[in-house]
Scaffold this motif. Structure first.
Motif, PDB file in Angstrom:
ATOM      1  N   GLY A  66       0.787  -1.227   0.000  1.00  0.00           N
ATOM      2  CA  GLY A  66       0.000   0.000   0.000  1.00  0.00           C
ATOM      3  C   GLY A  66       0.815   1.270   0.000  1.00  0.00           C
ATOM      4  N   TRP A  67       2.114   1.161  -0.257  1.00  0.00           N
ATOM      5  CA  TRP A  67       2.952   2.355  -0.213  1.00  0.00           C
ATOM      6  C   TRP A  67       2.607   3.340  -1.319  1.00  0.00           C
ATOM      7  CZ3 TRP A  67       8.589   0.232   0.909  1.00  0.00           C
ATOM      8  CH2 TRP A  67       8.562  -0.423   2.145  1.00  0.00           C
ATOM      9  N   THR A  68       2.344   2.829  -2.512  1.00  0.00           N
ATOM     10  CA  THR A  68       2.006   3.719  -3.619  1.00  0.00           C
ATOM     11  C   THR A  68       0.637   4.368  -3.429  1.00  0.00           C
ATOM     12  OG1 THR A  68       1.239   1.740  -4.817  1.00  0.00           O
ATOM     13  CG2 THR A  68       3.444   2.558  -5.350  1.00  0.00           C
ATOM     14  N   ALA A  69      -0.167   3.795  -2.545  1.00  0.00           N
ATOM     15  CA  ALA A  69      -1.511   4.324  -2.278  1.00  0.00           C
ATOM     16  C   ALA A  69      -1.569   5.130  -0.991  1.00  0.00           C
ATOM     17  CB  ALA A  69      -2.516   3.172  -2.197  1.00  0.00           C
ATOM     18  N   LEU A  70      -0.446   5.270  -0.306  1.00  0.00           N
ATOM     19  CA  LEU A  70      -0.434   5.765   1.068  1.00  0.00           C
ATOM     20  C   LEU A  70      -1.121   7.116   1.228  1.00  0.00           C
ATOM     21  CD1 LEU A  70       0.793   4.649   3.758  1.00  0.00           C
ATOM     22  CD2 LEU A  70       2.621   6.319   3.428  1.00  0.00           C
ATOM     23  N   ILE A  71      -0.769   8.110   0.395  1.00  0.00           N
ATOM     24  CA  ILE A  71      -1.298   9.463   0.590  1.00  0.00           C
ATOM     25  C   ILE A  71      -2.350   9.835  -0.452  1.00  0.00           C
ATOM     26  CG2 ILE A  71       0.707  10.351   1.821  1.00  0.00           C
ATOM     27  CD1 ILE A  71       1.760  11.477  -0.785  1.00  0.00           C
ATOM     28  N   ILE A  72      -2.778   8.857  -1.235  1.00  0.00           N
ATOM     29  CA  ILE A  72      -3.866   9.104  -2.186  1.00  0.00           C
ATOM     30  C   ILE A  72      -5.194   8.939  -1.451  1.00  0.00           C
ATOM     31  CG2 ILE A  72      -5.005   8.218  -4.257  1.00  0.00           C
ATOM     32  CD1 ILE A  72      -2.262   7.529  -5.353  1.00  0.00           C
ATOM     33  N   PRO A  73      -6.120   9.883  -1.606  1.00  0.00           N
ATOM     34  CA  PRO A  73      -7.402   9.796  -0.905  1.00  0.00           C
ATOM     35  C   PRO A  73      -8.155   8.501  -1.212  1.00  0.00           C
ATOM     36  CG  PRO A  73      -7.099  11.988  -1.844  1.00  0.00           C
ATOM     37  CD  PRO A  73      -5.996  11.140  -2.388  1.00  0.00           C
ATOM     38  N   GLU A  74      -8.966   8.072  -0.270  1.00  0.00           N
ATOM     39  CA  GLU A  74      -9.712   6.829  -0.431  1.00  0.00           C
ATOM     40  C   GLU A  74     -10.644   6.861  -1.628  1.00  0.00           C
ATOM     41  OE1 GLU A  74     -11.568   5.359   3.119  1.00  0.00           O
ATOM     42  OE2 GLU A  74     -10.021   6.233   4.400  1.00  0.00           O
ATOM     43  N   GLU A  75     -11.184   8.034  -1.948  1.00  0.00           N
ATOM     44  CA  GLU A  75     -12.117   8.115  -3.078  1.00  0.00           C
ATOM     45  C   GLU A  75     -11.452   7.781  -4.406  1.00  0.00           C
ATOM     46  OE1 GLU A  75     -13.182  12.307  -4.151  1.00  0.00           O
ATOM     47  OE2 GLU A  75     -11.964  12.759  -2.379  1.00  0.00           O
ATOM     48  N   TYR A  76     -10.112   7.814  -4.449  1.00  0.00           N
ATOM     49  CA  TYR A  76      -9.375   7.464  -5.671  1.00  0.00           C
ATOM     50  C   TYR A  76      -8.623   6.148  -5.519  1.00  0.00           C
ATOM     51  CZ  TYR A  76     -10.331  12.393  -6.561  1.00  0.00           C
ATOM     52  OH  TYR A  76     -10.953  13.616  -6.729  1.00  0.00           O
ATOM     53  N   GLY A  77      -9.051   5.337  -4.599  1.00  0.00           N
ATOM     54  CA  GLY A  77      -8.458   4.018  -4.431  1.00  0.00           C
ATOM     55  C   GLY A  77      -7.249   3.978  -3.534  1.00  0.00           C
ATOM     56  N   GLY A  78      -7.000   5.074  -2.812  1.00  0.00           N
ATOM     57  CA  GLY A  78      -5.840   5.124  -1.939  1.00  0.00           C
ATOM     58  C   GLY A  78      -6.185   4.803  -0.493  1.00  0.00           C
ATOM     59  N   ILE A  79      -5.188   4.951   0.380  1.00  0.00           N
ATOM     60  CA  ILE A  79      -5.369   4.692   1.803  1.00  0.00           C
ATOM     61  C   ILE A  79      -5.781   5.960   2.532  1.00  0.00           C
ATOM     62  CG2 ILE A  79      -4.180   3.915   3.900  1.00  0.00           C
ATOM     63  CD1 ILE A  79      -2.454   2.135   2.146  1.00  0.00           C
ATOM     64  N   GLY A  80      -5.356   7.113   2.019  1.00  0.00           N
ATOM     65  CA  GLY A  80      -5.796   8.382   2.576  1.00  0.00           C
ATOM     66  C   GLY A  80      -5.064   8.827   3.827  1.00  0.00           C
ATOM     67  N   LEU A  81      -3.807   8.390   4.008  1.00  0.00           N
ATOM     68  CA  LEU A  81      -3.029   8.858   5.146  1.00  0.00           C
ATOM     69  C   LEU A  81      -2.389  10.210   4.821  1.00  0.00           C
ATOM     70  CD1 LEU A  81      -1.325   5.555   6.383  1.00  0.00           C
ATOM     71  CD2 LEU A  81      -3.447   6.613   7.151  1.00  0.00           C
ATOM     72  N   GLY A  82      -1.718  10.802   5.797  1.00  0.00           N
ATOM     73  CA  GLY A  82      -1.151  12.120   5.617  1.00  0.00           C
ATOM     74  C   GLY A  82       0.298  12.083   5.164  1.00  0.00           C
ATOM     75  N   PHE A  83       0.818  13.261   4.870  1.00  0.00           N
ATOM     76  CA  PHE A  83       2.202  13.352   4.405  1.00  0.00           C
ATOM     77  C   PHE A  83       3.189  12.993   5.514  1.00  0.00           C
ATOM     78  CE2 PHE A  83       6.005  15.766   2.930  1.00  0.00           C
ATOM     79  CZ  PHE A  83       6.213  15.048   1.761  1.00  0.00           C
ATOM     80  N   LEU A  84       2.820  13.213   6.767  1.00  0.00           N
ATOM     81  CA  LEU A  84       3.685  12.790   7.870  1.00  0.00           C
ATOM     82  C   LEU A  84       3.898  11.282   7.863  1.00  0.00           C
ATOM     83  CD1 LEU A  84       2.805  14.868  11.075  1.00  0.00           C
ATOM     84  CD2 LEU A  84       5.020  14.664   9.949  1.00  0.00           C
ATOM     85  N   ASP A  85       2.863  10.542   7.506  1.00  0.00           N
ATOM     86  CA  ASP A  85       2.999   9.089   7.404  1.00  0.00           C
ATOM     87  C   ASP A  85       3.951   8.722   6.269  1.00  0.00           C
ATOM     88  OD1 ASP A  85       0.872   8.349   9.421  1.00  0.00           O
ATOM     89  OD2 ASP A  85      -0.337   9.502   8.005  1.00  0.00           O
ATOM     90  N   MET A  86       3.893   9.485   5.185  1.00  0.00           N
ATOM     91  CA  MET A  86       4.826   9.252   4.086  1.00  0.00           C
ATOM     92  C   MET A  86       6.261   9.543   4.514  1.00  0.00           C
ATOM     93  SD  MET A  86       5.451   8.300   0.994  1.00  0.00           S
ATOM     94  CE  MET A  86       3.921   8.263   0.036  1.00  0.00           C
ATOM     95  N   ILE A  87       6.452  10.551   5.359  1.00  0.00           N
ATOM     96  CA  ILE A  87       7.798  10.852   5.849  1.00  0.00           C
ATOM     97  C   ILE A  87       8.353   9.687   6.664  1.00  0.00           C
ATOM     98  CG2 ILE A  87       9.058  12.317   7.488  1.00  0.00           C
ATOM     99  CD1 ILE A  87       7.464  14.674   6.481  1.00  0.00           C
ATOM    100  N   VAL A  88       7.503   9.063   7.474  1.00  0.00           N
ATOM    101  CA  VAL A  88       7.921   7.881   8.234  1.00  0.00           C
ATOM    102  C   VAL A  88       8.415   6.801   7.275  1.00  0.00           C
ATOM    103  CG1 VAL A  88       7.140   6.033   9.767  1.00  0.00           C
ATOM    104  CG2 VAL A  88       6.351   8.383  10.134  1.00  0.00           C
TER     105      VAL A  88
END
Length: 378
Positions: free
Chosen positions: A51-73
């Motif tokens: 799910g890394w490629t989907a991490l910060i993509i909103p759920e309405e577009y098939g993503g997980i919808g997490l924030g950019f801070l989570d991407m920094i982790v």
């Protein structure tokens, strides 16, 4: 902001560390530097499956919808072992550009494919003679021709262009150079007619390319955002990219400090571990101080971006500080390892080469100091 990780962020960090250490050991990274493709399908597929490629993509577009801070982790863990591949150019630079500039049809069509790992993206921005990210250097043109636009010009240092399905091309559609209002963004088929890609030899061994657009025709449906209104989007994306690169450098610095501390216990000189000598202790202390400062400002900048708060000064400060701190960091690491750290088989050269490349990526320290100076009210 709260600098403590949430339970979800701890789980993300731990799973990412396990995956990265398993899939991207040093020998693999060095092999991928010489490999024409630069990554494996197993690595890319594994990141998409997690799910890394989907991490910060909103759920309405098939993503997980997490924030950019989570991407920094996540990026910190990837930088810790120098994970190769087109993740940064696709999931961050490309995905965020479409998310911020694309219309509903473009988002609905492209973002689910980014989230699933089906397609790869790359931003074609830098040009020959470009010493800073300034509209004055954008000379690639896109001229209206009926219902289409025709793009002509050359882009340099386009990451992962050889595997990209689409380029996001920054081009001038009106006005003279130095005019911010004349910049537009175009989604270009990377394998389309008139597009040629030439590999560039780089210090870090990463995959960067010269891309030439020769009478490349794109429809008006492929315009991202408004015509002549692309520069504010690029300015925002550069902030995300700069902070993301800082996170990778923090991860690399963390690993270098771990290696140095381990070596200080193992290496014996004059009958004692070198870690007992004051000069070596000072090096380790300076590295630890630089690491903590880099972490603080990186996460602070990421939090501001996540919250939609004014972030230009802090993100610029972060890139300026972390770029130089990491460069000094690896120099101290080399001094601790001495001759051992210059062997090709050792990990230190891999990190020192990437430190120099990361310093220049998306603008160097001097460029960001100028931005900070412009933000200060005198």
């Amino acid at each position: 902001m709260d600098f403590n990780f949430t339970d979800e962020q701890k789980m993300l960090r731990d799973s990412a560390r396990g995956f990265c250490e398993k899939m991207s050991p040093m020998a693999f990274v060095l092999d991928m530097e010489e490999d024409e493709k630069g990554f494996t399908d197993d690595l890319w597929g594994g990141m998409a499956e997690l799910g890394w490629t989907a991490l910060i993509i909103p759920e309405e577009y098939g993503g997980i919808g997490l924030g950019f801070l989570d991407m920094i982790v996540l990026l910190e863990e990837m930088g810790r072992v120098c994970v190769p591949g087109p993740f940064f150019s696709t999931a961050i630079v490309g995905g965020l550009t479409i998310l911020n500039a694309g219309n509903d049809d473009q988002k609905n069509e492209l973002l689910p494919r980014v989230a699933s790992g089906e397609i790869k993206l790359s931003l074609a921005h830098t040009e020959p003679g470009m010493t800073r990210y300034d509209p004055a250097y954008i000379t690639v043109t896109a001229e209206a021709s009926g219902e289409n636009y025709v793009i002509n010009g050359t882009k340099l240092f386009v990451s992962d262009a050889h595997v990209a399905d689409y380029f996001i091309c920054v081009a001038r559609t009106s006005g003279m150079c130095s005019n911010k209002e004349g910049i537009s963004l175009f989604l270009v088929d990377a394998k389309g007619a008139g597009v040629s890609v030439t590999p560039l030899k780089t210090l870090a061994g990463d995959k960067q390319f010269e891309v030439v657009f020769d009478q490349v025709s794109v429809t008006k449906d492929n315009v991202l955002g408004e015509i002549d209104g692309g520069w504010p989007v690029i300015e925002l994306i550069m902030q995300y990219a700069a902070v993301g690169k800082c996170a990778e450098m923090v991860g690399g610095a963390t690993k270098v400090l771990e290696l140095a501390l381990d070596y200080c216990h193992q290496r014996v000189q004059f009958g004692k571990p070198i870690g007992v000598f004051q000069a070596v202790q000072h090096h380790c202390a300076n590295m630890a101080i630089a690491l903590q400062g880099s972490k603080f400002i990186t996460y602070k900048a990421g939090w501001l971006l996540d919250e939609g708060l004014p972030s230009t000064r802090i993100t610029a400060s972060a890139k300026a500080w972390v770029s130089e701190a990491y460069k000094k960091f690896v120099i101290l690491g080399h001094q601790i390892f001495a001759g051992t750290g210059f062997m090709v088989e050792h990990e230190m050269p891999m990190y020192s080469r990437r430190a120099r490349a990361a310093e220049l990526a998306f603008g160097d320290a001097n460029y960001y100091r100028q931005i900070v100076a412009g933000e200060i009210d005198l």
